[in-house]
Enzyme design. Structure first.
Site, PDB file in Angstrom:
ATOM      1  N   ALA A 165      -3.953 -10.254  -0.747  1.00  0.00           N
ATOM      2  CA  ALA A 165      -2.992  -9.772  -1.831  1.00  0.00           C
ATOM      3  C   ALA A 165      -2.787  -8.997  -1.937  1.00  0.00           C
ATOM      4  O   ALA A 165      -3.012  -7.326  -0.726  1.00  0.00           O
ATOM      5  CB  ALA A 165      -4.315  -9.931  -2.619  1.00  0.00           C
ATOM      6  N   PRO A 166      -1.272  -8.524  -2.955  1.00  0.00           N
ATOM      7  CA  PRO A 166      -0.909  -9.954  -3.331  1.00  0.00           C
ATOM      8  C   PRO A 166      -0.010 -10.815  -2.127  1.00  0.00           C
ATOM      9  O   PRO A 166       0.467 -11.729  -3.258  1.00  0.00           O
ATOM     10  CB  PRO A 166      -0.601  -9.392  -4.899  1.00  0.00           C
ATOM     11  CG  PRO A 166       0.257  -7.650  -4.357  1.00  0.00           C
ATOM     12  CD  PRO A 166      -0.642  -7.209  -3.241  1.00  0.00           C
ATOM     13  N   LYS A 173       2.364  -9.057   2.648  1.00  0.00           N
ATOM     14  CA  LYS A 173       2.899  -9.891   4.206  1.00  0.00           C
ATOM     15  C   LYS A 173       2.988 -10.922   4.332  1.00  0.00           C
ATOM     16  O   LYS A 173       3.117 -11.534   5.608  1.00  0.00           O
ATOM     17  CB  LYS A 173       2.103  -8.751   4.586  1.00  0.00           C
ATOM     18  CG  LYS A 173       2.570  -7.136   4.726  1.00  0.00           C
ATOM     19  CD  LYS A 173       2.025  -6.057   4.948  1.00  0.00           C
ATOM     20  CE  LYS A 173       2.289  -4.854   4.139  1.00  0.00           C
ATOM     21  NZ  LYS A 173       1.391  -4.030   3.750  1.00  0.00           N
ATOM     22  N   ASP A 178      -5.083  -4.871   6.540  1.00  0.00           N
ATOM     23  CA  ASP A 178      -3.774  -4.043   6.216  1.00  0.00           C
ATOM     24  C   ASP A 178      -4.508  -3.052   4.748  1.00  0.00           C
ATOM     25  O   ASP A 178      -5.072  -4.455   3.592  1.00  0.00           O
ATOM     26  CB  ASP A 178      -3.029  -4.778   4.730  1.00  0.00           C
ATOM     27  CG  ASP A 178      -1.794  -4.135   4.446  1.00  0.00           C
ATOM     28  OD1 ASP A 178      -1.190  -2.800   5.035  1.00  0.00           O
ATOM     29  OD2 ASP A 178      -0.851  -4.283   3.673  1.00  0.00           O
ATOM     30  N   CYS A 226      -0.941   2.738   3.528  1.00  0.00           N
ATOM     31  CA  CYS A 226      -0.050   3.033   2.634  1.00  0.00           C
ATOM     32  C   CYS A 226      -0.193   4.300   2.566  1.00  0.00           C
ATOM     33  O   CYS A 226      -0.569   5.248   0.698  1.00  0.00           O
ATOM     34  CB  CYS A 226       0.603   2.423   1.279  1.00  0.00           C
ATOM     35  SG  CYS A 226      -0.569   1.836   0.414  1.00  0.00           S
TER      36      CYS A 226
HETATM   37  N1  SAM Z   1      -1.759  -6.891   2.299  1.00  0.00           N
HETATM   38  C1  SAM Z   1      -0.908  -7.047   0.849  1.00  0.00           C
HETATM   39  C2  SAM Z   1       0.241  -7.361   1.246  1.00  0.00           C
HETATM   40  O1  SAM Z   1       1.124  -6.674   1.256  1.00  0.00           O
HETATM   41  O2  SAM Z   1       0.989  -7.621  -0.447  1.00  0.00           O
HETATM   42  C3  SAM Z   1      -1.412  -5.619   0.572  1.00  0.00           C
HETATM   43  C4  SAM Z   1      -3.072  -5.194   1.052  1.00  0.00           C
HETATM   44  S1  SAM Z   1      -3.782  -3.924   0.057  1.00  0.00           S
HETATM   45  C5  SAM Z   1      -3.102  -2.370   0.689  1.00  0.00           C
HETATM   46  C6  SAM Z   1      -4.869  -4.158   0.243  1.00  0.00           C
HETATM   47  C7  SAM Z   1      -6.522  -5.255   0.003  1.00  0.00           C
HETATM   48  O3  SAM Z   1      -7.398  -5.786   0.387  1.00  0.00           O
HETATM   49  C8  SAM Z   1      -5.927  -5.268  -2.121  1.00  0.00           C
HETATM   50  O4  SAM Z   1      -5.574  -6.296  -2.342  1.00  0.00           O
HETATM   51  C9  SAM Z   1      -8.175  -5.814  -1.959  1.00  0.00           C
HETATM   52  O5  SAM Z   1      -8.701  -6.456  -2.858  1.00  0.00           O
HETATM   53  C10 SAM Z   1      -8.213  -5.597  -0.198  1.00  0.00           C
HETATM   54  N2  SAM Z   1      -9.253  -5.563   0.341  1.00  0.00           N
HETATM   55  C11 SAM Z   1     -11.015  -4.543  -0.758  1.00  0.00           C
HETATM   56  N3  SAM Z   1     -11.436  -4.112   0.104  1.00  0.00           N
HETATM   57  C12 SAM Z   1     -11.955  -5.524   1.010  1.00  0.00           C
HETATM   58  C13 SAM Z   1     -12.541  -6.266   1.607  1.00  0.00           C
HETATM   59  N4  SAM Z   1     -14.067  -4.784   1.520  1.00  0.00           N
HETATM   60  N5  SAM Z   1     -12.434  -7.403   1.793  1.00  0.00           N
HETATM   61  C14 SAM Z   1     -11.532  -8.019   1.854  1.00  0.00           C
HETATM   62  N6  SAM Z   1     -10.587  -7.645   1.650  1.00  0.00           N
HETATM   63  C15 SAM Z   1     -10.750  -6.060   0.838  1.00  0.00           C
END
Ligand code: SAM
Length: 464
Positions: free
Chosen positions: A275-276, A279, A343, A396
């Site tokens: 999310a969001p 990618k 990611d 990032c």
């Molecule tokens: N890939 C997304 C995009 O391109 O729009 C951005 C992702 S953001 C860098 C990292 C994501 O990892 C967040 O949405 C967060 O909620 C999720 N996240 C954090 N801890 C997590 C976990 N333990 N398991 C799964 N997702 C997790």
């Protein structure tokens, strides 16, 4: 969200843009909210495009220059900025930012509207303090306030408006000049980059025609194949191309990560930390909506945003799954994928231009905490890559603890994987064979990526 302070009867109005900016800054300061979703909120849709741009300029500008502004507040009021009532601090931030960094705002508007903001707030008794401090700034502009600071590291931190600990880390690793350039780039406006969405767009030529008709010029990205960067004009959220899902605003580096995954038609792709959906939707486009993407995120509310993004962009091959991937995935161990993207959640130090509030919240210990989570996510991911399949790890962050160190630890713990040389422009390839972008070097956000491949004939550990 309502951008209003409880107004006292008879108080003169404050312009809608400054009222909205003050309201967002309050939420960022008081509730630790993030500015970017508040700036994208529908409640701002009523503002004219110019007013909306001003809100964005004021909020992000204040948050970028907060260190410098607080120093000037201390000097002009003889009080530590942190000790001031929030409405006073926010009004001073806004007034000083306009006086010091915006050329086109008349001085009287910057001063009077900040004073009115305070008069309209519960801290109205502080209006004279705000008035005096801002008028003092108009009389005697403090050109380089940090010059009075003796200690070099403190002087640099105030002049570049970054926390000292972060600057010191960057100086140690990159040298003074490069660290300074990075911090300066973080205080600039971030460029707007686009992805043309073939799942909705009639054709590339038609989209470019539409952009040109609304005065938006674009150029091709030098680092992300297929990406475009706005080189002239303003793309507003209400522009037809955005409304219809023809184009999606996405940083070049983020597009580069999706490119590295290399997802092709008919494949099975696992996207952890999805999310969001920036990618995820790019992957769906590269797969022509065929095959399947399992998009995992720990927060159901963020998955709802991913759903909305995918719907708007007609990315129809996506199955969202809510799960804490640090503890595994809620489907059979035998289910593996051709490509897996992690990611990872991270400190975000590569995105400080867009999310400047982050730099004031981070502490060095956060980097270790993130590294632990990142390794756990990679561990989960590793068991889901088919033999011969690809695993991409990205952040990032520009901090090695979250990047090269996590990638190296992963390789050491998983001999069934090898690092592969990504097919990217030389300018983003590191000496160790990873991918790295920096705002001050590439104009893109600061991203890191490592591309791994699981050896043929190596079974997934979970299947063994
Ligand atoms: N890939 C997304 C995009 O391109 O729009 C951005 C992702 S953001 C860098 C990292 C994501 O990892 C967040 O949405 C967060 O909620 C999720 N996240 C954090 N801890 C997590 C976990 N333990 N398991 C799964 N997702 C997790």
């Amino acid at each position: 969200m309502k951008h209003q302070h409880p107004a006292r009867e008879g108080a003169p109005a404050v312009s809608p843009s400054r009222l909205a900016a003050a309201s967002i800054l309050h939420r960022v300061l008081r509730d630790d909210s993030y500015a970017s979703p508040l700036l994208a909120a529908e409640s701002l849709d009523d503002l004219s495009p110019e007013d909306r741009r001003l809100v964005q300029e004021l909020v992000l500008g204040v948050l970028r220059w907060r260190g410098e502004l607080d120093y000037v507040i201390n000097a002009k009021t003889n009080r530590p900025a942190e000790k001031l009532d929030a409405p006073l601090r926010v009004a001073l931030w806004l007034g000083l930012y306009q006086l010091r960094h915006l050329e086109r705002v008349p001085e009287h508007a910057a001063v009077n509207e900040s004073v009115e903001l305070v008069k309209n707030s519960r801290a109205w008794r502080g209006a004279s303090l705000v008035n005096a401090a801002l008028r003092a700034e108009t009389r005697e502009r403090t050109a380089a306030p940090e010059d009075r600071v003796k200690q070099p590291a403190n002087r640099l931190a105030i002049g570049l408006s970054h926390p000292k600990w972060l600057l010191e880390r960057w100086i140690e690793r990159l040298g003074l000049d490069e660290a300074t350039n990075l911090a300066r780039a973080n205080n600039e406006h971030a460029p707007v980059a686009l992805r043309i969405n073939p799942l909705r767009a009639p054709s590339l030529a038609r989209v470019l025609e539409e952009l040109s008709a609304i005065g938006v010029d674009v150029r091709k990205s030098e680092i992300a194949p297929g990406a475009f960067v706005v080189s002239g004009g303003h793309l507003t959220p209400s522009a037809r191309g955005i409304r219809e899902g023809w184009v999606y605003v996405q940083d070049e580096a983020s597009q580069l990560i999706a490119y590295l995954v290399g997802a092709r038609a008919g494949e099975r792709v696992l996207d952890i930390g999805a999310a969001p959906g920036g990618k995820t939707s790019a992957l769906a486009a590269s797969m022509g909506n065929t095959g399947r993407i399992v998009a995992v995120d720990v927060y159901p509310s963020r998955l709802a945003t991913l759903n909305a993004t995918c719907h708007r962009l007609a990315a129809n091959n996506v199955s969202p799954v809510a799960a804490d991937a640090a503890f595994g995935l809620p489907f059979e161990h035998s289910v593996t994928f051709d490509r897996v993207l992690v990611d990872a959640p991270c400190s975000g130090t590569g995105t400080l231009r867009r999310n400047p509030e982050i730099k004031w919240r981070l502490a060095a210990v956060d980097l270790e905490r993130f590294a632990g989570l990142q390794s756990a996510l990679l561990d989960t991911a590793s068991g889901r890559v088919r033999a011969g399949g690809r695993l991409v790890y990205s952040t990032c962050s520009v901090e090695p603890e979250e990047d090269e160190a996590v990638a190296a630890a992963f390789l050491a713990a998983h001999p069934e994987f090898v690092r592969i040389d990504p097919d990217v422009s030389e300018s983003v390839r590191t000496r160790d064979g990873y991918v790295r972008t920096f705002p001050h070097v590439h104009g893109a956000d600061g991203f890191f990526a490592a591309v791994f491949e699981r050896g043929e004939g190596t079974e997934s550990r979970s299947q063994a």
